[in-house]
Design a protein around this motif. Sequence first.
Motif, PDB file in Angstrom:
ATOM      1  N   ALA A   6       0.835  -1.208   0.000  1.00  6.67           N
ATOM      2  CA  ALA A   6       0.000   0.000   0.000  1.00  6.67           C
ATOM      3  C   ALA A   6       0.869   1.258   0.000  1.00  6.67           C
ATOM      4  N   GLN A   7       1.893   1.266   0.866  1.00  7.32           N
ATOM      5  CA  GLN A   7       2.777   2.425   0.919  1.00  7.32           C
ATOM      6  C   GLN A   7       3.541   2.593  -0.396  1.00  7.32           C
ATOM      7  N   GLY A   8       4.049   1.493  -0.920  1.00  9.02           N
ATOM      8  CA  GLY A   8       4.795   1.549  -2.180  1.00  9.02           C
ATOM      9  C   GLY A   8       3.932   2.047  -3.329  1.00  9.02           C
ATOM     10  N   ALA A   9       2.678   1.577  -3.366  1.00  3.82           N
ATOM     11  CA  ALA A   9       1.764   2.024  -4.425  1.00  3.82           C
ATOM     12  C   ALA A   9       1.440   3.509  -4.290  1.00  3.82           C
ATOM     13  N   LEU A  10       1.211   3.977  -3.062  1.00  3.93           N
ATOM     14  CA  LEU A  10       0.927   5.403  -2.861  1.00  3.93           C
ATOM     15  C   LEU A  10       2.103   6.277  -3.258  1.00  3.93           C
ATOM     16  N   ILE A  11       3.291   5.868  -2.839  1.00  3.77           N
ATOM     17  CA  ILE A  11       4.481   6.656  -3.163  1.00  3.77           C
ATOM     18  C   ILE A  11       4.743   6.622  -4.666  1.00  3.77           C
ATOM     19  N   GLY A  12       4.556   5.460  -5.278  1.00  2.97           N
ATOM     20  CA  GLY A  12       4.742   5.352  -6.726  1.00  2.97           C
ATOM     21  C   GLY A  12       3.737   6.183  -7.503  1.00  2.97           C
ATOM     22  N   ALA A  13       2.480   6.146  -7.103  1.00  3.58           N
ATOM     23  CA  ALA A  13       1.454   6.936  -7.781  1.00  3.58           C
ATOM     24  C   ALA A  13       1.685   8.431  -7.586  1.00  3.58           C
ATOM     25  N   ASN A  14       2.237   8.802  -6.462  1.00  2.00           N
ATOM     26  CA  ASN A  14       2.510  10.210  -6.183  1.00  2.00           C
ATOM     27  C   ASN A  14       3.559  10.793  -7.135  1.00  2.00           C
ATOM     28  N   LEU A  15       4.348   9.950  -7.754  1.00  2.00           N
ATOM     29  CA  LEU A  15       5.377  10.445  -8.679  1.00  2.00           C
ATOM     30  C   LEU A  15       4.760  11.209  -9.852  1.00  2.00           C
ATOM     31  N   PHE A  16       3.519  10.865 -10.233  1.00  2.00           N
ATOM     32  CA  PHE A  16       2.858  11.614 -11.303  1.00  2.00           C
ATOM     33  C   PHE A  16       2.582  13.058 -10.872  1.00  2.00           C
ATOM     34  N   LEU A  17       2.124  13.238  -9.639  1.00  2.00           N
ATOM     35  CA  LEU A  17       1.896  14.588  -9.128  1.00  2.00           C
ATOM     36  C   LEU A  17       3.214  15.335  -8.972  1.00  2.00           C
ATOM     37  N   VAL A  18       4.244  14.647  -8.516  1.00  2.00           N
ATOM     38  CA  VAL A  18       5.565  15.273  -8.371  1.00  2.00           C
ATOM     39  C   VAL A  18       6.060  15.774  -9.725  1.00  2.00           C
ATOM     40  N   GLY A  19       5.873  14.969 -10.759  1.00  2.00           N
ATOM     41  CA  GLY A  19       6.283  15.387 -12.101  1.00  2.00           C
ATOM     42  C   GLY A  19       5.519  16.604 -12.585  1.00  2.00           C
ATOM     43  N   TRP A  20       4.210  16.622 -12.362  1.00  2.00           N
ATOM     44  CA  TRP A  20       3.398  17.753 -12.782  1.00  2.00           C
ATOM     45  C   TRP A  20       3.805  19.022 -12.044  1.00  2.00           C
ATOM     46  N   LEU A  21       3.998  18.909 -10.725  1.00  2.00           N
ATOM     47  CA  LEU A  21       4.400  20.080  -9.936  1.00  2.00           C
ATOM     48  C   LEU A  21       5.787  20.562 -10.324  1.00  2.00           C
ATOM     49  N   THR A  22       6.682  19.647 -10.617  1.00  2.00           N
ATOM     50  CA  THR A  22       8.043  20.033 -11.003  1.00  2.00           C
ATOM     51  C   THR A  22       8.022  20.839 -12.296  1.00  2.00           C
ATOM     52  N   LYS A  23       7.173  20.457 -13.241  1.00  2.00           N
ATOM     53  CA  LYS A  23       7.067  21.221 -14.487  1.00  2.00           C
ATOM     54  C   LYS A  23       6.570  22.640 -14.229  1.00  2.00           C
ATOM     55  N   ARG A  24       5.790  22.831 -13.174  1.00  2.00           N
ATOM     56  CA  ARG A  24       5.294  24.171 -12.837  1.00  2.00           C
ATOM     57  C   ARG A  24       6.331  24.995 -12.071  1.00  2.00           C
TER      58      ARG A  24
END
Length: 167
Positions: free
Chosen positions: A107-125
């Motif tokens: 569960a933790q691994g999946a949450l952290i892995g899925a969060n990488l999409f948000l991290v990528g979007w925020l980094t582009k901003r």
Amino acid sequence: MKYASVLMLLLAGWAALTPEPMSWVFIAAVAAFEVWLLARMRTVERGPVPVDQAPYRFSAEEARFIERYRFYFSYPTLAAHAGAVLAAIGLAGMVLALWLTFKQGFAQGALIGANLFLVGWLTKRMAPLFALRIAASRGDRDALRMLEIHEPLWAKIKAANQTQAAP
């Protein structure tokens, strides 16, 4: 904010050493930072950028560029620090997601892995130049044009700010 990236890396390391309680602490710290950053971005990104009005006299093209990356142009130092924190979260998250999966923390691994999409979007901003360079190298003319006007736009903003600051 200066040492938030170090804090995220320390929490990720601690989560790798003791996965069960600390991985949730890492997830909570990341979520808190991202919610705070999204709230800050939302307060800045309201209304269109005025075209050809004092003191900046932005062209329509420059106004569109600023609207797209308003937080980056409004708070450049904060955006740079937030970009560093996001980089730490992203790098630690890639390793930690795999490690937690290996340690049966699915569960933790999946949450952290899925969060990488948000991290990528925020980094582009927060740090748009890297993403614009990649897009421009792939033939995106809009990205190439934004890269061309980036430096003159910052020069215009700095000159107008100095003129306003002078008595």
